[in-house]
Every structure is written in C-alpha cells, then in structure tokens.
Design a protein around this motif. Structure first.
Motif, PDB file in Angstrom:
ATOM      1  N   PRO A 217       0.824  -1.225   0.000  1.00 34.08           N
ATOM      2  CA  PRO A 217       0.000   0.000   0.000  1.00 34.08           C
ATOM      3  C   PRO A 217       0.852   1.267   0.000  1.00 34.08           C
ATOM      4  O   PRO A 217       0.440   2.288  -0.557  1.00 34.08           O
ATOM      5  CB  PRO A 217      -0.802  -0.133   1.299  1.00 34.08           C
ATOM      6  N   GLU A 218       2.043   1.203   0.602  1.00 38.71           N
ATOM      7  CA  GLU A 218       2.925   2.370   0.614  1.00 38.71           C
ATOM      8  C   GLU A 218       3.359   2.721  -0.803  1.00 38.71           C
ATOM      9  O   GLU A 218       3.334   3.897  -1.209  1.00 38.71           O
ATOM     10  CB  GLU A 218       4.159   2.085   1.480  1.00 38.71           C
ATOM     11  N   PHE A 219       3.757   1.713  -1.593  1.00 40.10           N
ATOM     12  CA  PHE A 219       4.117   1.978  -2.977  1.00 40.10           C
ATOM     13  C   PHE A 219       2.913   2.501  -3.749  1.00 40.10           C
ATOM     14  O   PHE A 219       3.034   3.450  -4.535  1.00 40.10           O
ATOM     15  CB  PHE A 219       4.640   0.710  -3.654  1.00 40.10           C
ATOM     16  N   ALA A 220       1.751   1.902  -3.537  1.00 36.69           N
ATOM     17  CA  ALA A 220       0.546   2.326  -4.254  1.00 36.69           C
ATOM     18  C   ALA A 220       0.251   3.806  -4.003  1.00 36.69           C
ATOM     19  O   ALA A 220      -0.117   4.547  -4.922  1.00 36.69           O
ATOM     20  CB  ALA A 220      -0.642   1.462  -3.843  1.00 36.69           C
ATOM     21  N   ALA A 221       0.425   4.249  -2.763  1.00 35.71           N
ATOM     22  CA  ALA A 221       0.157   5.650  -2.436  1.00 35.71           C
ATOM     23  C   ALA A 221       1.172   6.574  -3.102  1.00 35.71           C
ATOM     24  O   ALA A 221       0.812   7.639  -3.631  1.00 35.71           O
ATOM     25  CB  ALA A 221       0.181   5.841  -0.924  1.00 35.71           C
ATOM     26  N   LEU A 222       2.445   6.183  -3.086  1.00 36.86           N
ATOM     27  CA  LEU A 222       3.467   7.002  -3.731  1.00 36.86           C
ATOM     28  C   LEU A 222       3.271   7.040  -5.243  1.00 36.86           C
ATOM     29  O   LEU A 222       3.453   8.080  -5.879  1.00 36.86           O
ATOM     30  CB  LEU A 222       4.863   6.457  -3.393  1.00 36.86           C
ATOM     31  N   TRP A 223       2.893   5.917  -5.811  1.00 36.45           N
ATOM     32  CA  TRP A 223       2.655   5.866  -7.254  1.00 36.45           C
ATOM     33  C   TRP A 223       1.484   6.768  -7.640  1.00 36.45           C
ATOM     34  O   TRP A 223       1.531   7.459  -8.663  1.00 36.45           O
ATOM     35  CB  TRP A 223       2.376   4.435  -7.680  1.00 36.45           C
ATOM     36  N   ALA A 224       0.466   6.776  -6.821  1.00 38.37           N
ATOM     37  CA  ALA A 224      -0.717   7.584  -7.110  1.00 38.37           C
ATOM     38  C   ALA A 224      -0.424   9.078  -7.046  1.00 38.37           C
ATOM     39  O   ALA A 224      -1.166   9.887  -7.608  1.00 38.37           O
ATOM     40  CB  ALA A 224      -1.841   7.234  -6.142  1.00 38.37           C
ATOM     41  N   SER A 225       0.675   9.467  -6.382  1.00 37.02           N
ATOM     42  CA  SER A 225       0.997  10.890  -6.262  1.00 37.02           C
ATOM     43  C   SER A 225       1.361  11.496  -7.609  1.00 37.02           C
ATOM     44  O   SER A 225       1.218  12.699  -7.823  1.00 37.02           O
ATOM     45  CB  SER A 225       2.152  11.090  -5.279  1.00 37.02           C
TER      46      SER A 225
END
Length: 283
Positions: A217-225
């Motif tokens: 989920p941490e990568f997903a949030a950074l990717w969504a930025s």
C-alpha cells in the motif's frame, strides 16, 4: 543512455521527425537488400514508398501519409512490419515507436536485458565499491561482490524477485537497507514513473506496477501521487547488521547499446563509511 531518446520532443514535433526518420531509413535500403530488381531507370536511392508499403503489407496511401507525418494511427503490428522492411535495429525500432506515439514493447530477441562479460568486468573492477546494473524498472541485471555483501542478505531475497523496489517495499522495515526510507523511496518511485512514461501500456510494466501496488500500500500511495524526478548523484545512508550505517555517494553511468540501463556505483562519503566498507569487504 544508448539509442535515441524522444522524451523531450513535443508531440507537434514528433510527426516531422517521424517523416524525416522514415525517409532516411528508406533511402538506406537498396532494392537488392529487399530482393527487388534494381531496374534501368531508378532515381530513388533506396526503396520507393510503394515498395515499402508492399513489403510491409500496408496500403500505399497509408504508408505515404505515415511518411508525410500526417496524424494517422499506427498499430504495433504495422510498425513492426515497417521496421522489418527498413531493417531497423533495436534502438531504431524503439525510436520509431516513440515518434509514432505507440507504446514500445521490446523484442524478446533484442537482448537488452543481458549484461556482456565486458560490463561485468567493469563491475568487478570497481570492488570494493558496490556496483550494479539496473534497467529502467530497477530490475537487478548484474552486481559485483561488494554490492551483494552490502545489500543482498538472506532477508532481502525472500521474494525471489531481483528488483530493488520490490525488495525495499516488501521486506520488514527493520530489514530495509535504506536508513532514511521516508526520503529515499519517494524519490525512487518518482524516478520509476519518469521512465514509465515511455512504457505506458506495455504488459511487463503494467503488470509490475499492478503487482507491487497490491503487495505494498505504501508503494501504491506514492505511485498515485504522480511525482516525477530524473535520476542523479545523491548521498544515501544505508545500514548493515555487521558494520552499521554507511553514507555513500551514488552515481549513475549510462551503457551504450542498453537503453534505459545504467551502472550505479556507491562510494563512501566519509572516512567512517570507508572503514565500514573495508571491514565488510575484508580489505
């Protein structure tokens, strides 16, 4: 990087560049190369447009418009056929895709993901400085012994996936070799997105982003930025169970013939870190 890049070319300039590129490559292929009798009254230095169209299995009007830089759609299958007719090598084929604004899928036969013995020799010669070859997705293509001692302990290979981002986002935080991960990981994801822009729609890239987003989920949030930054020299702090914290300067070096791949070297930034690397590598 090796090959030709069109990242900075605005869309309005790509069509004229595409037209010029196709004309130049068409002039380079002789009728004999394509198995066509040269004829007695031939003023075209290479193949004619209609010959390229016929050999590629496309309409003459369609190919003429493509070469004129008109805003027409081209499928990967058609571009591949044109690339074969014009005898484009791997970097030229990639360049054609980018100019035509079609998602590029590397040919499995291109060999762009294999490291030559000469490149491996460069990595080994850099010991005791850690060195690695990454592609644009941070897959690990080759390493030297110092890199393996610093980064590739048992905890970091549990997934069986030789990819730096996958390791950093899926190992327990206590096992993460990056000391200031809250600063470094967003930068790495932003660099990944910068490269991803040239690969939108490619199955390997889309699958990697989807699977890592599901795993972290941490990568997903950074990717969504949506943040994007280019790679560059940086001082990074790593930690190792045996020698503690190491402050290392990372430098990226491009590799001719391997587009988007780079050698990344790490050199100690201070005397304490140098002593730590000497102890780690047995110097």
């Amino acid at each position: 990087m090796g090959g030709v890049t069109t990242m900075a070319v605005p869309t309005q300039r790509r069509r004229p560049e595409l037209a010029s590129f196709l004309r130049g490559r068409r002039a380079r292929v002789t009728p004999q190369d394509a198995g066509i009798p040269p004829g007695l009254r031939r003023r075209t230095p290479g193949l004619r447009r209609e010959e390229v169209a016929q050999l590629s299995g496309v309409g003459v009007t369609w190919y003429t418009w493509l070469e004129q830089g008109r805003p027409i759609n081209a499928s990967p299958q058609v571009l591949d056929a044109v690339a074969r007719t014009l005898r484009l090598d791997a970097p030229e084929r990639e360049h054609l895709y980018h100019l035509a604004e079609v998602a590029y899928a590397p040919d499995p036969g291109d060999g762009a993901q294999s490291v030559s013995p000469e490149i491996q020799g460069v990595l080994d010669a850099l010991h005791p400085h850690p060195a690695v070859v990454y592609n644009g997705r941070y897959d690990i293509l080759a390493t030297n012994e110092a890199y393996r001692r610093l980064f590739m302990g048992p905890d970091h290979e549990l997934s069986g996936i030789r990819n730096v981002l996958w390791t950093l986002f899926t190992v327990p935080e206590s096992s993460c070799p990056v000391a200031h991960r809250e600063q470094e990981l967003p930068l790495m994801v932003a660099q990944l997105r910068g490269t991803y822009g040239r690969h939108v729609g490619e199955p390997a890239w889309e699958s990697f982003v989807r699977r890592l987003s599901e795993a972290s989920p941490e990568f997903a949030a950074l990717w969504a930025s949506g943040d994007v930054v280019p790679p560059g020299a940086r001082v990074k702090t790593f930690r190792h169970a045996s020698v503690g914290k190491l402050r290392m300067t990372s430098v990226s070096l491009s590799i001719n013939g391997m587009p988007e791949c780079r050698i990344v070297t790490y050199t100690p930034n201070d005397e304490e870190s140098r002593r730590g690397m000497d102890a780690l590598c047995g110097s």
